[in-house]
Scaffold this active site. Structure first.
Site, PDB file in Angstrom:
ATOM      1  N   ASN A  10       0.849  -1.201   0.000  1.00 21.65           N
ATOM      2  CA  ASN A  10       0.000   0.000   0.000  1.00 21.65           C
ATOM      3  C   ASN A  10       0.885   1.251   0.000  1.00 21.65           C
ATOM      4  O   ASN A  10       1.505   1.581   1.013  1.00 21.65           O
ATOM      5  CB  ASN A  10      -0.910  -0.049   1.240  1.00 21.65           C
ATOM      6  CG  ASN A  10      -1.886   1.108   1.289  1.00 21.65           C
ATOM      7  OD1 ASN A  10      -1.546   2.235   0.916  1.00 21.65           O
ATOM      8  ND2 ASN A  10      -3.084   0.826   1.752  1.00 21.65           N
ATOM      9  N   LYS A  13       0.131   4.018   2.704  1.00 20.61           N
ATOM     10  CA  LYS A  13       0.661   3.727   4.048  1.00 20.61           C
ATOM     11  C   LYS A  13       2.174   3.925   4.068  1.00 20.61           C
ATOM     12  O   LYS A  13       2.735   4.497   4.996  1.00 20.61           O
ATOM     13  CB  LYS A  13       0.356   2.271   4.440  1.00 20.61           C
ATOM     14  CG  LYS A  13      -1.093   1.995   4.732  1.00 20.61           C
ATOM     15  CD  LYS A  13      -1.233   0.556   5.183  1.00 20.61           C
ATOM     16  CE  LYS A  13      -2.652   0.215   5.577  1.00 20.61           C
ATOM     17  NZ  LYS A  13      -2.763  -1.150   6.080  1.00 20.61           N
ATOM     18  N   ASP A  69      -1.778  -3.067  10.351  1.00 19.17           N
ATOM     19  CA  ASP A  69      -3.171  -3.331  10.018  1.00 19.17           C
ATOM     20  C   ASP A  69      -4.011  -2.244  10.659  1.00 19.17           C
ATOM     21  O   ASP A  69      -3.828  -1.917  11.834  1.00 19.17           O
ATOM     22  CB  ASP A  69      -3.587  -4.719  10.533  1.00 19.17           C
ATOM     23  CG  ASP A  69      -4.652  -5.335   9.645  1.00 19.17           C
ATOM     24  OD1 ASP A  69      -4.613  -5.104   8.430  1.00 19.17           O
ATOM     25  OD2 ASP A  69      -5.539  -6.040  10.170  1.00 19.17           O
ATOM     26  N   PHE A 149      -6.561   8.582   1.566  1.00 20.07           N
ATOM     27  CA  PHE A 149      -6.992   7.340   0.925  1.00 20.07           C
ATOM     28  C   PHE A 149      -8.053   6.670   1.783  1.00 20.07           C
ATOM     29  O   PHE A 149      -8.380   7.148   2.880  1.00 20.07           O
ATOM     30  CB  PHE A 149      -5.789   6.410   0.693  1.00 20.07           C
ATOM     31  CG  PHE A 149      -5.180   5.850   1.950  1.00 20.07           C
ATOM     32  CD1 PHE A 149      -4.394   6.639   2.769  1.00 20.07           C
ATOM     33  CD2 PHE A 149      -5.416   4.532   2.325  1.00 20.07           C
ATOM     34  CE1 PHE A 149      -3.837   6.130   3.932  1.00 20.07           C
ATOM     35  CE2 PHE A 149      -4.855   4.008   3.490  1.00 20.07           C
ATOM     36  CZ  PHE A 149      -4.070   4.808   4.293  1.00 20.07           C
ATOM     37  N   GLY A 150      -8.558   5.556   1.276  1.00 16.60           N
ATOM     38  CA  GLY A 150      -9.511   4.751   2.035  1.00 16.60           C
ATOM     39  C   GLY A 150     -10.703   5.569   2.517  1.00 16.60           C
ATOM     40  O   GLY A 150     -11.375   6.246   1.733  1.00 16.60           O
ATOM     41  N   TYR A 151     -10.930   5.553   3.832  1.00 17.50           N
ATOM     42  CA  TYR A 151     -12.093   6.212   4.429  1.00 17.50           C
ATOM     43  C   TYR A 151     -11.808   7.668   4.826  1.00 17.50           C
ATOM     44  O   TYR A 151     -12.623   8.282   5.515  1.00 17.50           O
ATOM     45  CB  TYR A 151     -12.536   5.423   5.672  1.00 17.50           C
ATOM     46  CG  TYR A 151     -12.982   4.002   5.387  1.00 17.50           C
ATOM     47  CD1 TYR A 151     -14.297   3.713   5.056  1.00 17.50           C
ATOM     48  CD2 TYR A 151     -12.069   2.943   5.449  1.00 17.50           C
ATOM     49  CE1 TYR A 151     -14.706   2.408   4.804  1.00 17.50           C
ATOM     50  CE2 TYR A 151     -12.470   1.633   5.193  1.00 17.50           C
ATOM     51  CZ  TYR A 151     -13.788   1.374   4.876  1.00 17.50           C
ATOM     52  OH  TYR A 151     -14.192   0.074   4.620  1.00 17.50           O
ATOM     53  N   ASP A 152     -10.681   8.212   4.427  1.00 17.38           N
ATOM     54  CA  ASP A 152     -10.303   9.572   4.867  1.00 17.38           C
ATOM     55  C   ASP A 152     -11.369  10.625   4.549  1.00 17.38           C
ATOM     56  O   ASP A 152     -11.559  11.565   5.320  1.00 17.38           O
ATOM     57  CB  ASP A 152      -8.974  10.002   4.214  1.00 17.38           C
ATOM     58  CG  ASP A 152      -7.772   9.466   4.960  1.00 17.38           C
ATOM     59  OD1 ASP A 152      -7.937   8.981   6.099  1.00 17.38           O
ATOM     60  OD2 ASP A 152      -6.658   9.531   4.413  1.00 17.38           O
TER      61      ASP A 152
HETATM   62  P1  IMP Z   1      -5.570  -2.621   5.748  1.00 16.49           P
HETATM   63  O1  IMP Z   1      -4.926  -2.195   7.019  1.00 16.49           O
HETATM   64  O2  IMP Z   1      -4.603  -2.562   4.599  1.00 16.49           O
HETATM   65  O3  IMP Z   1      -6.276  -3.948   5.871  1.00 16.49           O
HETATM   66  O4  IMP Z   1      -6.639  -1.513   5.372  1.00 16.49           O
HETATM   67  C1  IMP Z   1      -7.935  -1.492   5.900  1.00 16.49           C
HETATM   68  C2  IMP Z   1      -8.843  -0.538   5.168  1.00 16.49           C
HETATM   69  O5  IMP Z   1      -8.854   0.692   5.857  1.00 16.49           O
HETATM   70  C3  IMP Z   1      -8.493  -0.227   3.713  1.00 16.49           C
HETATM   71  O6  IMP Z   1      -9.707  -0.075   3.000  1.00 16.49           O
HETATM   72  C4  IMP Z   1      -7.767   1.085   3.798  1.00 16.49           C
HETATM   73  O7  IMP Z   1      -7.962   1.850   2.625  1.00 16.49           O
HETATM   74  C5  IMP Z   1      -8.448   1.733   4.999  1.00 16.49           C
HETATM   75  N1  IMP Z   1      -7.498   2.559   5.732  1.00 16.49           N
HETATM   76  C6  IMP Z   1      -6.351   2.169   6.338  1.00 16.49           C
HETATM   77  N2  IMP Z   1      -5.744   3.217   6.910  1.00 16.49           N
HETATM   78  C7  IMP Z   1      -6.524   4.297   6.655  1.00 16.49           C
HETATM   79  C8  IMP Z   1      -6.407   5.674   6.967  1.00 16.49           C
HETATM   80  O8  IMP Z   1      -5.441   6.158   7.597  1.00 16.49           O
HETATM   81  N3  IMP Z   1      -7.404   6.462   6.534  1.00 16.49           N
HETATM   82  C9  IMP Z   1      -8.472   6.003   5.840  1.00 16.49           C
HETATM   83  N4  IMP Z   1      -8.630   4.728   5.503  1.00 16.49           N
HETATM   84  C10 IMP Z   1      -7.651   3.877   5.908  1.00 16.49           C
END
Ligand code: IMP
Length: 196
Positions: A10, A13, A69, A149-152
């Site tokens: 990722n 990250k 994680d 990214f993700g849920y930001d």
């Molecule tokens: P994982 O830790 O790679 O399994 O990610 C878990 C989920 O949470 C993924 O959909 C990521 O995009 C999201 N995610 C992880 N870290 C963040 C963050 O800091 N902000 C927003 N979404 C996040």
């Protein structure tokens, strides 16, 4: 130790962690190692999933490794998506993406508190250690901002009136769940003399 493997591909990250650690240690991601093999995340806690990711890569390369994680835990959804955050929409067999699904499930809900939790697991020869960080906040009613990214885009920390996606990277990194976990990890690396 000159370098450590980050058991992740990722790049968001990786970028956040590198900018917090400020090149005090050379971090190689799985992408840098051209390693595309999937790592299982079969468990019910972030700690167990972080451990299996780190252990899988440690056994593969026999080198210092850390994994990370993260989950978003929403009170009105009884802690979901939580450990299922990466594949939430799939687990609900939804045609929506993760973020739209969360907004849909929270439609008409006024109680929108939530938190991010990050767990880092580090494996060095003879020792395994964990580092945790949290950000508490709430889920907005719509996506706001384009960074991150993700849920930001739907998460507003309690200490701000902006979502993480409306902040620049330095602002998010100054206090986020990942920042807190990485800060503790950095102290550990210093104590075991991996960084200055
Ligand atoms: P994982 O830790 O790679 O399994 O990610 C878990 C989920 O949470 C993924 O959909 C990521 O995009 C999201 N995610 C992880 N870290 C963040 C963050 O800091 N902000 C927003 N979404 C996040």
């Amino acid at each position: 130790m000159h370098s450590i493997i980050f058991a992740s591909s990722n790049h968001h990250k990786m970028h956040e962690i590198q900018s917090i650690l400020k090149q005090r240690i050379d971090i190689k991601s799985l992408k840098d190692l051209h390693d595309n093999q999937d790592i299982p995340e079969p468990y019910f806690t972030l700690e167990e999933n972080a451990l299996i990711k780190a252990k899988t890569i440690y056994d593969r390369y026999n080198q210092a490794v850390f994994s990370e994680d993260t989950g978003l835990f929403i009170d009105a959804l009884h802690g979901e998506p939580g450990v299922k955050s990466a594949r939430y929409a799939l687990t609900k067999k939804s045609t929506l993406n993760n973020v739209d699904l969360v907004l849909d499930l929270l439609k008409n809900k006024t109680h929108r508190t939530a938190y991010f939790k990050t767990v880092i697991c580090c494996i060095l020869p003879q020792q395994t250690a964990y580092f945790t960080g949290y950000t508490f906040g709430h889920i907005s009613s719509e996506i706001k901002g384009n960074s991150g990214f993700g849920y930001d885009g739907i998460f507003t920390p309690n200490t701000s009136d902006k979502t993480f996606a409306e902040m620049d990277l330095d602002s998010k990194n100054s206090f986020s769940h990942r920042r807190q976990a990485v800060d503790k990890f950095a102290v550990y690396l210093k104590n075991v003399k991996c960084i200055d």
